[in-house]
Design a protein around this motif. Structure first.
Motif, PDB file in Angstrom:
ATOM      1  N   PRO A  41      20.620  14.149  58.865  1.00 45.16           N
ATOM      2  CA  PRO A  41      20.602  13.596  60.026  1.00 45.16           C
ATOM      3  C   PRO A  41      19.892  12.431  60.315  1.00 45.16           C
ATOM      4  O   PRO A  41      18.729  12.160  59.332  1.00 45.16           O
ATOM      5  CB  PRO A  41      19.685  14.362  60.956  1.00 45.16           C
ATOM      6  CG  PRO A  41      19.840  15.754  59.862  1.00 45.16           C
ATOM      7  CD  PRO A  41      20.408  15.935  58.137  1.00 45.16           C
ATOM      8  N   GLY A  42      20.907  11.504  60.567  1.00 44.48           N
ATOM      9  CA  GLY A  42      20.371  10.197  60.834  1.00 44.48           C
ATOM     10  C   GLY A  42      20.567   9.112  59.369  1.00 44.48           C
ATOM     11  O   GLY A  42      19.617   8.205  59.266  1.00 44.48           O
ATOM     12  N   LYS A  43      21.074   9.130  58.239  1.00 47.79           N
ATOM     13  CA  LYS A  43      21.130   8.804  57.415  1.00 47.79           C
ATOM     14  C   LYS A  43      22.683   9.110  56.616  1.00 47.79           C
ATOM     15  O   LYS A  43      23.315   9.628  57.443  1.00 47.79           O
ATOM     16  CB  LYS A  43      20.290   9.413  55.745  1.00 47.79           C
ATOM     17  CG  LYS A  43      19.330   9.758  56.756  1.00 47.79           C
ATOM     18  CD  LYS A  43      18.421  10.021  55.334  1.00 47.79           C
ATOM     19  CE  LYS A  43      17.008  10.511  54.914  1.00 47.79           C
ATOM     20  NZ  LYS A  43      16.203  10.467  54.049  1.00 47.79           N
ATOM     21  N   GLN A  44      23.208   7.878  55.733  1.00 50.20           N
ATOM     22  CA  GLN A  44      24.294   7.430  55.826  1.00 50.20           C
ATOM     23  C   GLN A  44      24.656   8.484  54.544  1.00 50.20           C
ATOM     24  O   GLN A  44      24.106   9.011  53.908  1.00 50.20           O
ATOM     25  CB  GLN A  44      24.802   6.153  55.581  1.00 50.20           C
ATOM     26  CG  GLN A  44      24.278   4.513  56.733  1.00 50.20           C
ATOM     27  CD  GLN A  44      24.468   3.414  56.019  1.00 50.20           C
ATOM     28  OE1 GLN A  44      24.202   3.271  55.099  1.00 50.20           O
ATOM     29  NE2 GLN A  44      25.666   2.915  56.572  1.00 50.20           N
ATOM     30  N   ARG A  45      25.682   8.719  54.535  1.00 48.75           N
ATOM     31  CA  ARG A  45      26.543   9.839  53.038  1.00 48.75           C
ATOM     32  C   ARG A  45      25.618   9.527  51.748  1.00 48.75           C
ATOM     33  O   ARG A  45      25.990   7.564  51.565  1.00 48.75           O
ATOM     34  CB  ARG A  45      27.841  10.095  53.302  1.00 48.75           C
ATOM     35  CG  ARG A  45      28.002  11.188  52.181  1.00 48.75           C
ATOM     36  CD  ARG A  45      29.771  11.863  52.739  1.00 48.75           C
ATOM     37  NE  ARG A  45      29.976  12.265  53.944  1.00 48.75           N
ATOM     38  CZ  ARG A  45      31.080  12.514  53.997  1.00 48.75           C
ATOM     39  NH1 ARG A  45      32.393  12.931  53.342  1.00 48.75           N
ATOM     40  NH2 ARG A  45      31.005  12.496  55.858  1.00 48.75           N
ATOM     41  N   GLU A  46      25.883   9.916  51.744  1.00 52.57           N
ATOM     42  CA  GLU A  46      24.804   9.175  49.902  1.00 52.57           C
ATOM     43  C   GLU A  46      26.057  10.354  48.300  1.00 52.57           C
ATOM     44  O   GLU A  46      25.757  11.304  48.837  1.00 52.57           O
ATOM     45  CB  GLU A  46      23.893   8.577  50.011  1.00 52.57           C
ATOM     46  CG  GLU A  46      22.527  10.395  49.768  1.00 52.57           C
ATOM     47  CD  GLU A  46      21.141  10.112  49.312  1.00 52.57           C
ATOM     48  OE1 GLU A  46      20.950   9.064  48.859  1.00 52.57           O
ATOM     49  OE2 GLU A  46      20.441  11.319  49.522  1.00 52.57           O
ATOM     50  N   SER A  47      26.493   9.538  47.545  1.00 54.51           N
ATOM     51  CA  SER A  47      26.154  10.003  46.211  1.00 54.51           C
ATOM     52  C   SER A  47      24.823  11.301  45.417  1.00 54.51           C
ATOM     53  O   SER A  47      23.435  10.364  45.636  1.00 54.51           O
ATOM     54  CB  SER A  47      26.967   9.627  45.497  1.00 54.51           C
ATOM     55  OG  SER A  47      27.322   9.495  43.975  1.00 54.51           O
ATOM     56  N   VAL A  48      25.464  12.513  44.999  1.00 53.95           N
ATOM     57  CA  VAL A  48      24.070  12.912  44.895  1.00 53.95           C
ATOM     58  C   VAL A  48      24.757  12.967  42.883  1.00 53.95           C
ATOM     59  O   VAL A  48      23.568  12.808  42.295  1.00 53.95           O
ATOM     60  CB  VAL A  48      24.371  14.225  45.416  1.00 53.95           C
ATOM     61  CG1 VAL A  48      23.414  14.891  44.167  1.00 53.95           C
ATOM     62  CG2 VAL A  48      23.643  14.317  46.306  1.00 53.95           C
ATOM     63  N   ALA A  49      25.902  13.528  42.716  1.00 56.72           N
ATOM     64  CA  ALA A  49      26.036  13.706  41.668  1.00 56.72           C
ATOM     65  C   ALA A  49      27.749  13.567  41.077  1.00 56.72           C
ATOM     66  O   ALA A  49      28.224  13.974  42.418  1.00 56.72           O
ATOM     67  CB  ALA A  49      25.551  14.683  40.893  1.00 56.72           C
ATOM     68  N   THR A  50      28.334  12.995  40.389  1.00 59.13           N
ATOM     69  CA  THR A  50      29.204  12.815  39.762  1.00 59.13           C
ATOM     70  C   THR A  50      30.024  13.067  38.704  1.00 59.13           C
ATOM     71  O   THR A  50      28.846  13.066  37.574  1.00 59.13           O
ATOM     72  CB  THR A  50      29.811  11.522  40.206  1.00 59.13           C
ATOM     73  OG1 THR A  50      29.246  10.516  39.196  1.00 59.13           O
ATOM     74  CG2 THR A  50      29.837  11.158  41.969  1.00 59.13           C
ATOM     75  N   ILE A  51      31.210  13.693  38.512  1.00 59.15           N
ATOM     76  CA  ILE A  51      31.622  13.583  36.637  1.00 59.15           C
ATOM     77  C   ILE A  51      32.941  14.091  36.884  1.00 59.15           C
ATOM     78  O   ILE A  51      33.556  13.816  37.830  1.00 59.15           O
ATOM     79  CB  ILE A  51      30.787  15.393  36.821  1.00 59.15           C
ATOM     80  CG1 ILE A  51      31.824  15.801  35.250  1.00 59.15           C
ATOM     81  CG2 ILE A  51      32.196  16.417  37.569  1.00 59.15           C
ATOM     82  CD1 ILE A  51      30.760  17.247  34.519  1.00 59.15           C
ATOM     83  N   ALA A  52      33.098  13.025  35.434  1.00 54.07           N
ATOM     84  CA  ALA A  52      34.141  12.618  35.062  1.00 54.07           C
ATOM     85  C   ALA A  52      35.382  13.741  34.449  1.00 54.07           C
ATOM     86  O   ALA A  52      34.964  14.531  34.318  1.00 54.07           O
ATOM     87  CB  ALA A  52      34.112  11.652  34.704  1.00 54.07           C
ATOM     88  N   THR A  53      36.587  13.414  34.463  1.00 55.21           N
ATOM     89  CA  THR A  53      36.544  14.584  33.908  1.00 55.21           C
ATOM     90  C   THR A  53      36.853  14.955  32.135  1.00 55.21           C
ATOM     91  O   THR A  53      36.889  15.848  30.984  1.00 55.21           O
ATOM     92  CB  THR A  53      39.031  14.072  33.272  1.00 55.21           C
ATOM     93  OG1 THR A  53      39.257  14.008  34.955  1.00 55.21           O
ATOM     94  CG2 THR A  53      39.411  15.311  32.562  1.00 55.21           C
ATOM     95  N   GLY A  54      36.280  13.980  31.666  1.00 52.95           N
ATOM     96  CA  GLY A  54      35.890  13.456  30.098  1.00 52.95           C
ATOM     97  C   GLY A  54      34.450  14.119  30.018  1.00 52.95           C
ATOM     98  O   GLY A  54      33.975  13.671  28.863  1.00 52.95           O
ATOM     99  N   GLY A  55      33.788  14.515  31.119  1.00 61.53           N
ATOM    100  CA  GLY A  55      32.392  15.023  31.171  1.00 61.53           C
ATOM    101  C   GLY A  55      31.285  13.863  31.607  1.00 61.53           C
ATOM    102  O   GLY A  55      30.385  14.209  31.374  1.00 61.53           O
ATOM    103  N   ARG A  56      32.045  11.914  31.853  1.00 61.38           N
ATOM    104  CA  ARG A  56      30.496  11.334  32.054  1.00 61.38           C
ATOM    105  C   ARG A  56      30.162  11.736  33.983  1.00 61.38           C
ATOM    106  O   ARG A  56      30.533  12.172  34.253  1.00 61.38           O
ATOM    107  CB  ARG A  56      31.258  10.257  32.158  1.00 61.38           C
ATOM    108  CG  ARG A  56      29.715   9.266  32.336  1.00 61.38           C
ATOM    109  CD  ARG A  56      30.920   7.707  32.665  1.00 61.38           C
ATOM    110  NE  ARG A  56      31.180   7.368  33.282  1.00 61.38           N
ATOM    111  CZ  ARG A  56      32.763   7.069  33.841  1.00 61.38           C
ATOM    112  NH1 ARG A  56      33.808   7.254  32.369  1.00 61.38           N
ATOM    113  NH2 ARG A  56      33.569   7.232  34.361  1.00 61.38           N
ATOM    114  N   THR A  57      28.729  11.777  33.146  1.00 66.31           N
ATOM    115  CA  THR A  57      28.019  11.988  34.820  1.00 66.31           C
ATOM    116  C   THR A  57      27.013  10.667  35.712  1.00 66.31           C
ATOM    117  O   THR A  57      26.416  10.057  34.522  1.00 66.31           O
ATOM    118  CB  THR A  57      27.362  13.408  34.700  1.00 66.31           C
ATOM    119  OG1 THR A  57      26.017  13.111  33.613  1.00 66.31           O
ATOM    120  CG2 THR A  57      27.901  15.062  34.464  1.00 66.31           C
ATOM    121  N   ASN A  58      27.153  11.071  36.533  1.00 61.33           N
ATOM    122  CA  ASN A  58      26.135  10.069  37.542  1.00 61.33           C
ATOM    123  C   ASN A  58      25.520  10.829  37.971  1.00 61.33           C
ATOM    124  O   ASN A  58      25.971  11.591  39.063  1.00 61.33           O
ATOM    125  CB  ASN A  58      26.782   8.916  37.967  1.00 61.33           C
ATOM    126  CG  ASN A  58      27.310   8.113  36.446  1.00 61.33           C
ATOM    127  OD1 ASN A  58      26.500   7.238  36.355  1.00 61.33           O
ATOM    128  ND2 ASN A  58      28.523   7.966  37.087  1.00 61.33           N
TER     129      ASN A  58
END
Length: 121
Positions: A41-58
């Motif tokens: 609430p009151g904040k912008q949407r933010e990235s938490v975690a992502t993963i690509a097909t090859g397995g790279r994560t952020n």
């Protein structure tokens, strides 16, 4: 054409754990990356975690060491295991997928409907 359905949200006490899951369904598409975003609430949407097909994560700095993202490419699913939850993790969590359609090779972004995660004693 592409639907993302999340599950696993709920109420958790601080220090507890919760797992989220998202499944992509439809036809005529290929998924190249999936991830989780959140909006408090009151904040912008933010990235938490992502993963690509090859397995790279952020991971965002705020969740590193506490959250783990995994993906099953064959099933087109992505999961997020959240440990050591804090009240500041409270937000609506959205599943995300980067998709190309078989008739259109330009990548496009799809979103799930969101699932509420509340961390409170």
């Amino acid at each position: 054409q592409v639907q993302l359905v999340e599950s696993g949200g709920g109420l958790v006490q601080p220090g507890g754990s919760l797992g989220l899951s998202c499944a992509a369904s439809g036809s005529g598409f290929r998924i190249y990356a999936m991830g989780w975003y959140r909006q408090a609430p009151g904040k912008q949407r933010e990235s938490v975690a992502t993963i690509a097909t090859g397995g790279r994560t952020n991971y965002s700095d705020s969740v590193k060491g506490r959250f783990t993202i995994t993906r099953d490419n064959a099933k087109n699913t992505v999961a997020l295991l959240m440990n050591s939850l804090k009240p500041e993790d409270t937000a609506v969590y959205y599943c995300n997928a980067i998709v190309t359609l078989l008739t259109d090779y330009t990548p496009s972004t799809y979103w799930g409907q969101g699932t509420q995660v509340t961390v409170s004693s």
